[in-house]
Design a protein around this motif. Structure first.
Motif, PDB file in Angstrom:
ATOM      1  N   ARG A   1       0.829  -1.213   0.000  1.00 12.96           N
ATOM      2  CA  ARG A   1       0.000   0.000   0.000  1.00 12.96           C
ATOM      3  C   ARG A   1       0.862   1.261   0.000  1.00 12.96           C
ATOM      4  O   ARG A   1       0.491   2.288  -0.580  1.00 12.96           O
ATOM      5  N   ARG A   2       2.045   1.189   0.618  1.00 14.19           N
ATOM      6  CA  ARG A   2       2.942   2.329   0.717  1.00 14.19           C
ATOM      7  C   ARG A   2       4.051   2.276  -0.338  1.00 14.19           C
ATOM      8  O   ARG A   2       5.021   3.034  -0.265  1.00 14.19           O
ATOM      9  N   SER A   3       3.907   1.378  -1.306  1.00 19.28           N
ATOM     10  CA  SER A   3       4.939   1.201  -2.324  1.00 19.28           C
ATOM     11  C   SER A   3       5.098   2.457  -3.182  1.00 19.28           C
ATOM     12  O   SER A   3       4.141   3.193  -3.436  1.00 19.28           O
ATOM     13  N   ARG A   4       6.325   2.669  -3.657  1.00 19.30           N
ATOM     14  CA  ARG A   4       6.596   3.789  -4.559  1.00 19.30           C
ATOM     15  C   ARG A   4       6.081   3.512  -5.962  1.00 19.30           C
ATOM     16  O   ARG A   4       5.915   4.428  -6.760  1.00 19.30           O
ATOM     17  N   PHE A   5       5.860   2.238  -6.272  1.00 20.17           N
ATOM     18  CA  PHE A   5       5.324   1.868  -7.580  1.00 20.17           C
ATOM     19  C   PHE A   5       3.810   2.076  -7.572  1.00 20.17           C
ATOM     20  O   PHE A   5       3.084   1.404  -6.825  1.00 20.17           O
ATOM     21  N   LYS A   6       3.347   2.986  -8.398  1.00 24.69           N
ATOM     22  CA  LYS A   6       1.941   3.384  -8.366  1.00 24.69           C
ATOM     23  C   LYS A   6       1.001   2.232  -8.693  1.00 24.69           C
ATOM     24  O   LYS A   6      -0.086   2.128  -8.122  1.00 24.69           O
ATOM     25  N   VAL A   7       1.393   1.358  -9.610  1.00 24.18           N
ATOM     26  CA  VAL A   7       0.531   0.235  -9.994  1.00 24.18           C
ATOM     27  C   VAL A   7       0.269  -0.670  -8.796  1.00 24.18           C
ATOM     28  O   VAL A   7      -0.878  -1.055  -8.519  1.00 24.18           O
ATOM     29  N   ILE A   8       1.346  -0.988  -8.063  1.00 18.13           N
ATOM     30  CA  ILE A   8       1.201  -1.847  -6.880  1.00 18.13           C
ATOM     31  C   ILE A   8       0.347  -1.159  -5.827  1.00 18.13           C
ATOM     32  O   ILE A   8      -0.545  -1.783  -5.225  1.00 18.13           O
ATOM     33  N   ALA A   9       0.596   0.117  -5.593  1.00 21.49           N
ATOM     34  CA  ALA A   9      -0.163   0.862  -4.599  1.00 21.49           C
ATOM     35  C   ALA A   9      -1.642   0.941  -4.966  1.00 21.49           C
ATOM     36  O   ALA A   9      -2.522   0.771  -4.106  1.00 21.49           O
ATOM     37  N   ILE A  10      -1.942   1.166  -6.249  1.00 23.37           N
ATOM     38  CA  ILE A  10      -3.340   1.283  -6.685  1.00 23.37           C
ATOM     39  C   ILE A  10      -4.065  -0.050  -6.556  1.00 23.37           C
ATOM     40  O   ILE A  10      -5.213  -0.107  -6.075  1.00 23.37           O
ATOM     41  N   VAL A  11      -3.413  -1.127  -6.975  1.00 20.60           N
ATOM     42  CA  VAL A  11      -4.024  -2.464  -6.864  1.00 20.60           C
ATOM     43  C   VAL A  11      -4.281  -2.800  -5.397  1.00 20.60           C
ATOM     44  O   VAL A  11      -5.347  -3.342  -5.044  1.00 20.60           O
ATOM     45  N   THR A  12      -3.339  -2.471  -4.541  1.00 23.34           N
ATOM     46  CA  THR A  12      -3.491  -2.758  -3.113  1.00 23.34           C
ATOM     47  C   THR A  12      -4.622  -1.932  -2.505  1.00 23.34           C
ATOM     48  O   THR A  12      -5.410  -2.437  -1.695  1.00 23.34           O
ATOM     49  N   LYS A  13      -4.711  -0.671  -2.886  1.00 22.17           N
ATOM     50  CA  LYS A  13      -5.803   0.183  -2.408  1.00 22.17           C
ATOM     51  C   LYS A  13      -7.155  -0.391  -2.814  1.00 22.17           C
ATOM     52  O   LYS A  13      -8.110  -0.378  -2.031  1.00 22.17           O
ATOM     53  N   PHE A  14      -7.231  -0.888  -4.056  1.00 25.03           N
ATOM     54  CA  PHE A  14      -8.485  -1.480  -4.537  1.00 25.03           C
ATOM     55  C   PHE A  14      -8.840  -2.723  -3.725  1.00 25.03           C
ATOM     56  O   PHE A  14     -10.003  -2.918  -3.342  1.00 25.03           O
ATOM     57  N   TYR A  15      -7.838  -3.565  -3.472  1.00 23.68           N
ATOM     58  CA  TYR A  15      -8.056  -4.774  -2.661  1.00 23.68           C
ATOM     59  C   TYR A  15      -8.583  -4.405  -1.277  1.00 23.68           C
ATOM     60  O   TYR A  15      -9.575  -4.988  -0.795  1.00 23.68           O
ATOM     61  N   ILE A  16      -7.945  -3.434  -0.635  1.00 29.79           N
ATOM     62  CA  ILE A  16      -8.378  -3.006   0.697  1.00 29.79           C
ATOM     63  C   ILE A  16      -9.796  -2.441   0.639  1.00 29.79           C
ATOM     64  O   ILE A  16     -10.629  -2.709   1.521  1.00 29.79           O
ATOM     65  N   SER A  17     -10.068  -1.661  -0.406  1.00 32.01           N
ATOM     66  CA  SER A  17     -11.394  -1.064  -0.556  1.00 32.01           C
ATOM     67  C   SER A  17     -12.474  -2.135  -0.684  1.00 32.01           C
ATOM     68  O   SER A  17     -13.543  -2.030  -0.063  1.00 32.01           O
ATOM     69  N   VAL A  18     -12.200  -3.178  -1.459  1.00 33.06           N
ATOM     70  CA  VAL A  18     -13.180  -4.258  -1.644  1.00 33.06           C
ATOM     71  C   VAL A  18     -13.381  -5.028  -0.346  1.00 33.06           C
ATOM     72  O   VAL A  18     -14.524  -5.315   0.052  1.00 33.06           O
ATOM     73  N   MET A  19     -12.295  -5.364   0.323  1.00 31.57           N
ATOM     74  CA  MET A  19     -12.393  -6.146   1.549  1.00 31.57           C
ATOM     75  C   MET A  19     -13.123  -5.391   2.658  1.00 31.57           C
ATOM     76  O   MET A  19     -13.893  -5.978   3.430  1.00 31.57           O
ATOM     77  N   ARG A  20     -12.907  -4.090   2.731  1.00 33.09           N
ATOM     78  CA  ARG A  20     -13.544  -3.282   3.778  1.00 33.09           C
ATOM     79  C   ARG A  20     -14.937  -2.788   3.385  1.00 33.09           C
ATOM     80  O   ARG A  20     -15.731  -2.433   4.246  1.00 33.09           O
ATOM     81  N   GLY A  21     -15.204  -2.786   2.082  1.00 38.60           N
ATOM     82  CA  GLY A  21     -16.460  -2.211   1.614  1.00 38.60           C
ATOM     83  C   GLY A  21     -17.559  -3.209   1.313  1.00 38.60           C
ATOM     84  O   GLY A  21     -18.683  -2.815   0.997  1.00 38.60           O
ATOM     85  N   THR A  22     -17.248  -4.513   1.389  1.00 37.09           N
ATOM     86  CA  THR A  22     -18.259  -5.548   1.141  1.00 37.09           C
ATOM     87  C   THR A  22     -18.400  -6.436   2.377  1.00 37.09           C
ATOM     88  O   THR A  22     -17.443  -6.584   3.153  1.00 37.09           O
ATOM     89  N   PRO A  23     -19.564  -7.042   2.563  1.00 41.95           N
ATOM     90  CA  PRO A  23     -19.781  -7.881   3.752  1.00 41.95           C
ATOM     91  C   PRO A  23     -18.847  -9.099   3.784  1.00 41.95           C
ATOM     92  O   PRO A  23     -18.595  -9.715   2.741  1.00 41.95           O
ATOM     93  N   LEU A  24     -18.379  -9.431   4.951  1.00 43.40           N
ATOM     94  CA  LEU A  24     -17.533 -10.610   5.117  1.00 43.40           C
ATOM     95  C   LEU A  24     -18.278 -11.872   4.687  1.00 43.40           C
ATOM     96  O   LEU A  24     -17.683 -12.787   4.096  1.00 43.40           O
ATOM     97  N   MET A  25     -19.566 -11.928   4.974  1.00 42.95           N
ATOM     98  CA  MET A  25     -20.356 -13.099   4.591  1.00 42.95           C
ATOM     99  C   MET A  25     -20.327 -13.301   3.075  1.00 42.95           C
ATOM    100  O   MET A  25     -20.179 -14.430   2.586  1.00 42.95           O
ATOM    101  N   LEU A  26     -20.451 -12.212   2.326  1.00 44.06           N
ATOM    102  CA  LEU A  26     -20.400 -12.294   0.867  1.00 44.06           C
ATOM    103  C   LEU A  26     -19.030 -12.757   0.403  1.00 44.06           C
ATOM    104  O   LEU A  26     -18.917 -13.565  -0.540  1.00 44.06           O
ATOM    105  N   GLN A  27     -17.981 -12.275   1.034  1.00 45.33           N
ATOM    106  CA  GLN A  27     -16.627 -12.682   0.665  1.00 45.33           C
ATOM    107  C   GLN A  27     -16.413 -14.182   0.893  1.00 45.33           C
ATOM    108  O   GLN A  27     -15.772 -14.867   0.083  1.00 45.33           O
ATOM    109  N   LEU A  28     -16.958 -14.707   1.983  1.00 41.31           N
ATOM    110  CA  LEU A  28     -16.849 -16.142   2.258  1.00 41.31           C
ATOM    111  C   LEU A  28     -17.555 -16.957   1.178  1.00 41.31           C
ATOM    112  O   LEU A  28     -17.031 -17.979   0.718  1.00 41.31           O
ATOM    113  N   ILE A  29     -18.736 -16.491   0.780  1.00 37.93           N
ATOM    114  CA  ILE A  29     -19.496 -17.191  -0.262  1.00 37.93           C
ATOM    115  C   ILE A  29     -18.724 -17.188  -1.580  1.00 37.93           C
ATOM    116  O   ILE A  29     -18.662 -18.207  -2.289  1.00 37.93           O
TER     117      ILE A  29
END
Length: 253
Positions: free
Chosen positions: A75-103
């Protein structure tokens, strides 16, 4: 006289605990030995579920905390591509229900790759789903702890000839741990309760068994026993993390 938040929380917990004990005592007086026999029977029925919940809890922590640190670095990487992908991953994990993620984790292999689902995969899907979800939360907690370290300490380490690895391990990491212990404790306590969401993929943990026992006996006593387990376990977690926090106060001096 000011009363700290910790004192208020302790008082509330004590009052709640006393109230539960009083209710259990009154129930025991009315039913005599039958009460103890019922509790013992319920505990025997829930024993397998308790072990399943503890296993899920333990393995989730073992995997999610180091994965969270890796995600934090990405998330703190100097490479923007890695940072953006990581931000998206965090956004999805925090923004959707855990129950849905398990399914999704459980059914994705079949619908995407036509891989047959086995009953054993429920356990692995639960571990993967919980670990990926909590890694995202831990990553943001770690990031806040790292960024809380004053920049002057990085400069001082550079003057002393420390490498980046030495600076992180000897200066940044201990302070990050101290800063992040309270929010990490909150997440661990939440995880204890969230293990009950594993029922979404038919993984039989303690609360699922408690609901089955309650339905079979037409009584909510099994649910009260399950609630007592969560409460007592969280008290133990809070106590252990509190002791660790006191020891880490060394770095505040």
């Amino acid at each position: 006289m000011k009363v700290s938040k910790n004192t208020v929380a302790a008082i509330v917990a004590a009052v709640f605990g006393v109230a539960v004990l009083v209710l259990l005592f009154l129930y025991a007086v009315n039913d005599g030995n039958e009460f103890a026999v019922r509790i013992q029977g319920i505990m025997n029925q829930l024993s397998g579920g308790i072990l399943a919940s503890l296993t899920l809890f333990t393995l989730t922590l073992v995997f999610s905390m180091p994965i969270g640190l890796f995600v934090c670095f990405a998330r703190r990487s100097r490479f923007k591509v890695i940072a953006i992908v990581t931000k998206f991953y965090i956004s999805v994990m925090r923004g959707t229900p855990l129950m849905l993620q398990l399914i999704v984790v459980y059914f994705a292999p079949y619908y995407l790759f036509k891989i047959p689902l086995s009953s054993n995969y429920r356990f692995y899907a639960a571990i993967i789903g919980f670990s990926l979800n909590y890694a995202a939360y831990f990553a943001e907690i770690y990031r806040s702890g790292i960024e809380a370290v004053p920049k002057g300490q990085y400069e001082a380490a550079k003057v002393l000839g420390y490498s980046r690895q030495q600076t992180f391990m000897k200066i940044v990491f201990p302070q990050m741990v101290r800063h992040t212990l309270p929010p990490v404790t909150n997440e661990i306590i939440t995880l204890v309760k969230d293990t009950s969401l594993a029922y979404a993929i038919a993984y039989v943990e303690m609360f699922t068994l408690a609901k089955q026992v309650a339905a079979a006996q037409s009584s909510i006593m099994a649910l009260f026993v399950a609630g007592a387990f969560y409460y007592i376990f969280n008290l133990l977690v809070a106590f252990v993390m509190g002791r660790i926090e006191k020891k880490m106060n060394y770095y505040a001096k």
